[in-house]
Motif scaffolding. Sequence first.
Motif, PDB file in Angstrom:
ATOM      1  N   GLU A   3      59.509  29.136  41.495  1.00  0.00           N
ATOM      2  CA  GLU A   3      60.885  29.483  41.123  1.00  0.00           C
ATOM      3  C   GLU A   3      60.936  30.805  40.365  1.00  0.00           C
ATOM      4  N   LEU A   4      59.959  31.036  39.504  1.00  0.00           N
ATOM      5  CA  LEU A   4      59.925  32.296  38.765  1.00  0.00           C
ATOM      6  C   LEU A   4      59.707  33.472  39.711  1.00  0.00           C
ATOM      7  N   GLU A   5      58.819  33.298  40.687  1.00  0.00           N
ATOM      8  CA  GLU A   5      58.553  34.374  41.647  1.00  0.00           C
ATOM      9  C   GLU A   5      59.772  34.645  42.533  1.00  0.00           C
ATOM     10  N   VAL A   6      60.441  33.566  42.994  1.00  0.00           N
ATOM     11  CA  VAL A   6      61.615  33.724  43.859  1.00  0.00           C
ATOM     12  C   VAL A   6      62.730  34.474  43.132  1.00  0.00           C
ATOM     13  N   ASN A   7      62.885  34.213  41.835  1.00  0.00           N
ATOM     14  CA  ASN A   7      63.942  34.851  41.055  1.00  0.00           C
ATOM     15  C   ASN A   7      63.516  36.198  40.462  1.00  0.00           C
ATOM     16  N   GLY A   8      62.304  36.659  40.824  1.00  0.00           N
ATOM     17  CA  GLY A   8      61.851  37.969  40.367  1.00  0.00           C
ATOM     18  C   GLY A   8      61.622  38.057  38.879  1.00  0.00           C
ATOM     19  N   ILE A   9      61.223  36.963  38.262  1.00  0.00           N
ATOM     20  CA  ILE A   9      60.998  36.931  36.815  1.00  0.00           C
ATOM     21  C   ILE A   9      59.520  37.184  36.538  1.00  0.00           C
ATOM     22  N   GLU A  10      59.245  38.227  35.783  1.00  0.00           N
ATOM     23  CA  GLU A  10      57.870  38.549  35.409  1.00  0.00           C
ATOM     24  C   GLU A  10      57.570  37.951  34.041  1.00  0.00           C
ATOM     25  N   PHE A  11      56.455  37.291  33.928  1.00  0.00           N
ATOM     26  CA  PHE A  11      56.048  36.729  32.648  1.00  0.00           C
ATOM     27  C   PHE A  11      54.614  37.150  32.365  1.00  0.00           C
ATOM     28  N   TYR A  12      54.252  37.073  31.092  1.00  0.00           N
ATOM     29  CA  TYR A  12      52.928  37.551  30.675  1.00  0.00           C
ATOM     30  C   TYR A  12      51.844  36.524  31.030  1.00  0.00           C
ATOM     31  N   PRO A  13      50.683  36.991  31.504  1.00  0.00           N
ATOM     32  CA  PRO A  13      50.320  38.379  31.813  1.00  0.00           C
ATOM     33  C   PRO A  13      50.778  38.763  33.227  1.00  0.00           C
ATOM     34  N   GLN A  14      51.438  39.900  33.332  1.00  0.00           N
ATOM     35  CA  GLN A  14      51.924  40.356  34.636  1.00  0.00           C
ATOM     36  C   GLN A  14      50.754  40.597  35.575  1.00  0.00           C
ATOM     37  N   LYS A  15      50.972  40.292  36.844  1.00  0.00           N
ATOM     38  CA  LYS A  15      49.884  40.357  37.819  1.00  0.00           C
ATOM     39  C   LYS A  15      49.351  41.787  37.998  1.00  0.00           C
ATOM     40  N   GLU A  16      50.214  42.787  37.805  1.00  0.00           N
ATOM     41  CA  GLU A  16      49.734  44.166  37.981  1.00  0.00           C
ATOM     42  C   GLU A  16      48.771  44.590  36.881  1.00  0.00           C
ATOM     43  N   PHE A  17      48.673  43.776  35.804  1.00  0.00           N
ATOM     44  CA  PHE A  17      47.744  44.102  34.722  1.00  0.00           C
ATOM     45  C   PHE A  17      46.353  43.519  34.950  1.00  0.00           C
ATOM     46  N   ASP A  18      46.184  42.721  36.020  1.00  0.00           N
ATOM     47  CA  ASP A  18      44.866  42.162  36.326  1.00  0.00           C
ATOM     48  C   ASP A  18      43.958  43.290  36.820  1.00  0.00           C
ATOM     49  N   GLU A  19      42.966  43.646  36.023  1.00  0.00           N
ATOM     50  CA  GLU A  19      42.103  44.783  36.369  1.00  0.00           C
ATOM     51  C   GLU A  19      41.041  44.408  37.392  1.00  0.00           C
ATOM     52  N   ASP A  20      40.610  43.159  37.392  1.00  0.00           N
ATOM     53  CA  ASP A  20      39.580  42.749  38.338  1.00  0.00           C
ATOM     54  C   ASP A  20      39.742  41.260  38.639  1.00  0.00           C
ATOM     55  N   LEU A  21      38.859  40.740  39.472  1.00  0.00           N
ATOM     56  CA  LEU A  21      38.934  39.343  39.888  1.00  0.00           C
ATOM     57  C   LEU A  21      38.737  38.404  38.704  1.00  0.00           C
ATOM     58  N   GLU A  22      37.900  38.794  37.755  1.00  0.00           N
ATOM     59  CA  GLU A  22      37.664  37.954  36.584  1.00  0.00           C
ATOM     60  C   GLU A  22      38.941  37.815  35.764  1.00  0.00           C
ATOM     61  N   ASP A  23      39.659  38.941  35.565  1.00  0.00           N
ATOM     62  CA  ASP A  23      40.925  38.891  34.844  1.00  0.00           C
ATOM     63  C   ASP A  23      41.919  37.995  35.565  1.00  0.00           C
ATOM     64  N   LYS A  24      41.987  38.128  36.873  1.00  0.00           N
ATOM     65  CA  LYS A  24      42.943  37.329  37.658  1.00  0.00           C
ATOM     66  C   LYS A  24      42.642  35.846  37.532  1.00  0.00           C
ATOM     67  N   THR A  25      41.370  35.482  37.595  1.00  0.00           N
ATOM     68  CA  THR A  25      40.980  34.073  37.500  1.00  0.00           C
ATOM     69  C   THR A  25      41.350  33.491  36.143  1.00  0.00           C
ATOM     70  N   GLU A  26      41.056  34.250  35.080  1.00  0.00           N
ATOM     71  CA  GLU A  26      41.355  33.768  33.730  1.00  0.00           C
ATOM     72  C   GLU A  26      42.852  33.697  33.482  1.00  0.00           C
ATOM     73  N   ASN A  27      43.588  34.716  33.936  1.00  0.00           N
ATOM     74  CA  ASN A  27      45.027  34.748  33.686  1.00  0.00           C
ATOM     75  C   ASN A  27      45.779  33.695  34.484  1.00  0.00           C
ATOM     76  N   ASP A  28      45.281  33.376  35.682  1.00  0.00           N
ATOM     77  CA  ASP A  28      45.946  32.363  36.499  1.00  0.00           C
ATOM     78  C   ASP A  28      45.912  30.986  35.844  1.00  0.00           C
ATOM     79  N   LYS A  29      44.901  30.757  35.013  1.00  0.00           N
ATOM     80  CA  LYS A  29      44.780  29.450  34.366  1.00  0.00           C
ATOM     81  C   LYS A  29      45.918  29.189  33.388  1.00  0.00           C
ATOM     82  N   ILE A  30      46.494  30.245  32.835  1.00  0.00           N
ATOM     83  CA  ILE A  30      47.446  30.080  31.738  1.00  0.00           C
ATOM     84  C   ILE A  30      48.807  30.670  32.049  1.00  0.00           C
TER      85      ILE A  30
END
Length: 341
Positions: free
Chosen positions: A226-253
């Motif tokens: 629902e957040l993605e469909v409504n274009g709502i960005e929440f922290y941490p924004q996906k464009e701030f994921d510098e590498d796969l490790e960051d993406k994995t950790e940020n996706d958890k929370i």
Amino acid sequence: SAGLPETRTDAAMSELVPEPRPKPAVPMKPVSINSNLLGYIGIDTIIEQMRKKTMKTGFDFNIMVVGQSGLGKSTLVNTLFKSQVSRKASSWNREEKIPKTVEIKAIGHVIEEGGVKMKLTVIDTPGFGDQINNENCWEPIEKYINEQYEKFLKEEVNIARKKRIPDTRVHCCLYFISPTGHSLRPLDLEFMKHLSKVVNIIPVIAKADTMTLEEKSEFKQRVRKELEVNGIEFYPQKEFDEDLEDKTENDKIRVGAWGSLLKNGKCVLGLVENLNHCEFALLRDFVIRTHLQDLKEVTHNIHYETYRAKRLNDNGGLPPGEGLLGNVLPPVPATPCPTAE
């Protein structure tokens, strides 16, 4: 006498032909910086210098909690910092009237751990979502956040500004989602749609222990969608994921689930630490141990800079004759250039 000339000749030849000198040893590998040849420079002490300086000044961290009454906002913050840092009452007494508008209450504390001092400010928003008509109930919160940006900006553009500007800007906003198990309410979507542009929002599903593991997982996925469909960005924004490790950790929370497990009015830390019941441990590690400094940097470099650029472009939105700081000196009249005689 016959051997005398030969002796002189030998002596003369020894003077003309120098004795062979030993060749300098050629190193087999490049000389490293830490070798004895160059000596120790001390570049690695910069980190220690920065640590000593920041430990003297201390840290500021301002966290806002938003959500309806009874979702465990105060309990979470108190458990997060293992201190009584939020107001005791999280719900209204029968004798008290629900405020007509959203109030803003900021409580400051100094927390020290391992010689590190942190000035923690918890901003509570009692009354949010508790009205029959909750239209535009986010406006007082948005106004408060922008007022902190304005206060910092005025100090920053001041001619005789302070050596260390007090930072009251909101670094993080924990938004508590009611555990309906169905979908986000229109109020949730409207709040995050407006506020995600001015502050770091971390959505938290409150009282997650009231749902089964399957219900919690499905609800989290539905909230994310629902957040993605409504274009709502929440922290941490996906464009701030510098590498796969960051993406994995940020996706958890990215959408955490907090369980308000209580016993005799107190939070049961043993159960809270158990990831099978809730994700409090992940939330704590995320907010404090891994992303606290990043929350502050995103606030300063993105949200505050966006506000600052708009205010300076609009000349502060103040009447003519006034600048960003209020009354200023009148403009100096132009002096005509002297004409050559």
